[in-house]
Design a protein around this motif. Sequence first.
Motif, PDB file in Angstrom:
ATOM      1  N   CYS A 184       0.860  -1.196   0.000  1.00 60.95           N
ATOM      2  CA  CYS A 184       0.000   0.000   0.000  1.00 60.95           C
ATOM      3  C   CYS A 184       0.894   1.242   0.000  1.00 60.95           C
ATOM      4  O   CYS A 184       1.715   1.419   0.905  1.00 60.95           O
ATOM      5  CB  CYS A 184      -0.902  -0.010   1.231  1.00 60.95           C
ATOM      6  SG  CYS A 184      -1.895   1.472   1.424  1.00 60.95           S
ATOM      7  N   SER A 214       0.670   3.362   3.101  1.00 57.19           N
ATOM      8  CA  SER A 214       1.433   2.835   4.226  1.00 57.19           C
ATOM      9  C   SER A 214       2.893   3.285   4.123  1.00 57.19           C
ATOM     10  O   SER A 214       3.513   3.680   5.115  1.00 57.19           O
ATOM     11  CB  SER A 214       1.337   1.308   4.243  1.00 57.19           C
ATOM     12  OG  SER A 214       2.177   0.777   5.219  1.00 57.19           O
ATOM     13  N   GLN A 260      -5.960  -4.967   1.058  1.00 52.93           N
ATOM     14  CA  GLN A 260      -4.501  -4.782   1.158  1.00 52.93           C
ATOM     15  C   GLN A 260      -4.065  -4.508   2.605  1.00 52.93           C
ATOM     16  O   GLN A 260      -2.900  -4.688   2.942  1.00 52.93           O
ATOM     17  CB  GLN A 260      -4.031  -3.642   0.230  1.00 52.93           C
ATOM     18  CG  GLN A 260      -4.139  -2.219   0.777  1.00 52.93           C
ATOM     19  CD  GLN A 260      -5.537  -1.630   0.649  1.00 52.93           C
ATOM     20  OE1 GLN A 260      -6.444  -2.285   0.154  1.00 52.93           O
ATOM     21  NE2 GLN A 260      -5.729  -0.401   1.101  1.00 52.93           N
ATOM     22  N   CYS A 261      -5.000  -4.088   3.445  1.00 57.01           N
ATOM     23  CA  CYS A 261      -4.640  -3.801   4.852  1.00 57.01           C
ATOM     24  C   CYS A 261      -4.191  -5.069   5.585  1.00 57.01           C
ATOM     25  O   CYS A 261      -3.559  -4.984   6.642  1.00 57.01           O
ATOM     26  CB  CYS A 261      -5.823  -3.185   5.589  1.00 57.01           C
ATOM     27  SG  CYS A 261      -6.408  -1.656   4.856  1.00 57.01           S
ATOM     28  N   CYS A 279      -1.366  -4.417   8.317  1.00 51.25           N
ATOM     29  CA  CYS A 279      -0.685  -3.116   8.259  1.00 51.25           C
ATOM     30  C   CYS A 279      -0.620  -2.495   9.660  1.00 51.25           C
ATOM     31  O   CYS A 279      -1.565  -2.593  10.443  1.00 51.25           O
ATOM     32  CB  CYS A 279      -1.438  -2.198   7.315  1.00 51.25           C
ATOM     33  SG  CYS A 279      -0.701  -0.570   7.211  1.00 51.25           S
ATOM     34  N   CYS A 336      -5.911   4.447   9.898  1.00 46.99           N
ATOM     35  CA  CYS A 336      -6.887   4.397   8.784  1.00 46.99           C
ATOM     36  C   CYS A 336      -8.241   3.817   9.188  1.00 46.99           C
ATOM     37  O   CYS A 336      -9.241   4.103   8.547  1.00 46.99           O
ATOM     38  CB  CYS A 336      -6.328   3.568   7.641  1.00 46.99           C
ATOM     39  SG  CYS A 336      -4.793   4.178   6.976  1.00 46.99           S
TER      40      CYS A 336
END
Length: 491
Positions: free
Chosen positions: A17, A20, A209-210, A216, A222
């Motif tokens: 990400c 990130s 994607q987290c 993450c 977020c």
Amino acid sequence: MANYLLTKSSFVRGVQCQKSLYLYKNFYKERDTVSYQQQAVFNRGTTVGILARQLFPGGIDVTPESIFKYEESAKRTQELIAEGKEIIYEAAFIFEETLVAIDILVKENGSWKALEVKSSLSISETYLLDAALQYYVIKGSGLPLEDFQMVYVNRDYIRHGAIDLRQLFIRESVKKFAEKKSNFIKEQIQISKATLAQDHIPEIKIGEQCFHPYSCDFMGTCWKGIPDNSVFEIGGMTKRKMFELYHQGLVRMTDIPDTLEISPSFRIQIDAVKKNEVIIDRKGISDFLKTLHYPLYFLDFESFMPAVPVYEGSYPYEHIPFQYSLHYKDTKGGQLSHKEFLAETGIDPRKVFAERLLNDTKEKGDILVYNKDFEKKIMKDLARQFPEYRDALRERISRIKDLAIPFAKKYYYSKIMQGSHSLKAILPALAPDLKYEELKIKDGNTASITFESLQTETDLFKIMEALDNLAAYCKVDTLAMVKIMEVLEQL
Ligand code: SF4
């Protein structure tokens, strides 16, 4: 000012990400705290990496004194190569403002090979990506590499005598993959550098994607706006399905219409939130209780899993049992008694563990555990290692019953469980007076790491304190099972 912008870990972060990556570079302090368990995983990686150096002994280590001095390592690496040195550990390279370090760089028969060591039992997608980046940077910085290999732990290795490093580690070339990925790596480096040159946080919404490939560490930032009892708390649901609901505007479980087709397990969890009540299937509970026969043992093991086998006949990441707690009740409503075992540090605990366990469970009665696979696996490994106890251990395995079943099958579900049926999750719903918070050790992972760390600890006071904390923790686990059983019986 460093003459590199990216490192291997920030590059991988960027592939996961770009937000990130940006946050990591510009808002480092906002990161979620690294847990004790994650730190232990990092430490394990370092220990295994150092052990693997012995595959090529006598090298020069250019690990910098601090992470801010990697440029010096890169300079020193070039000097050592120019001087004709043939084995370098943690050799560092910089190319296109990207820094990488490689665990072992070795010149064999006049050709350079890079070896990256992983403490895992297989090569993951992310490790391949790591390797592709390292290969790209090392080649780009001018060193011709004949091969790039991953070195990882052989799951089939069984220790006999001293550790045999050539058997413990598997070496596998990933050069072809790395070559194929070079265009992707080049593009990703450019994308990441462009992101870092921005003066604002990339606008990227939360998504799958987290969680992939890593959870993450900016979720605290977020995910702030996600309310309690959201669709992300539905236990057993895939992340894809959760985001499908979320993107339809179904953020809270209460937003999900009753008409939506959804599995019964999810529906129970949603109903518990919507109706704000505990969902109980009395017939399911009653059927489960009918499978149990007093006297009952309530048993819980703790184990640690050394990546490198410590004891004769053990294999990498084998669960080595070091502690159990055992409550015993002869009849429903009968007297409760307790026995426990906690191994001495610095010795192989397995044989004495097996002997004590067999002795403490020799009277008839079902043996209740929570998630039976773990206890069964440990008993099977003990039976393999100590054939003299094989029959007795098999007899104990045949008496095992699983107290997790009523909760895994949602015969009892409260929204307090937040989609989980782990012992820690169900306890606040069923026996709120029994708490882990006051304990120094609150979960099995911490217990495991604590005991493993004691193997090399020499401070007696620290050892005593840790053993006391371990004893207190394990006892609560089986007491929790007793309380849960009582609640089920009342229901
Ligand atoms: S929490 Fe998700 S959206 Fe936020 S930075 Fe991490 S991966 Fe990106």
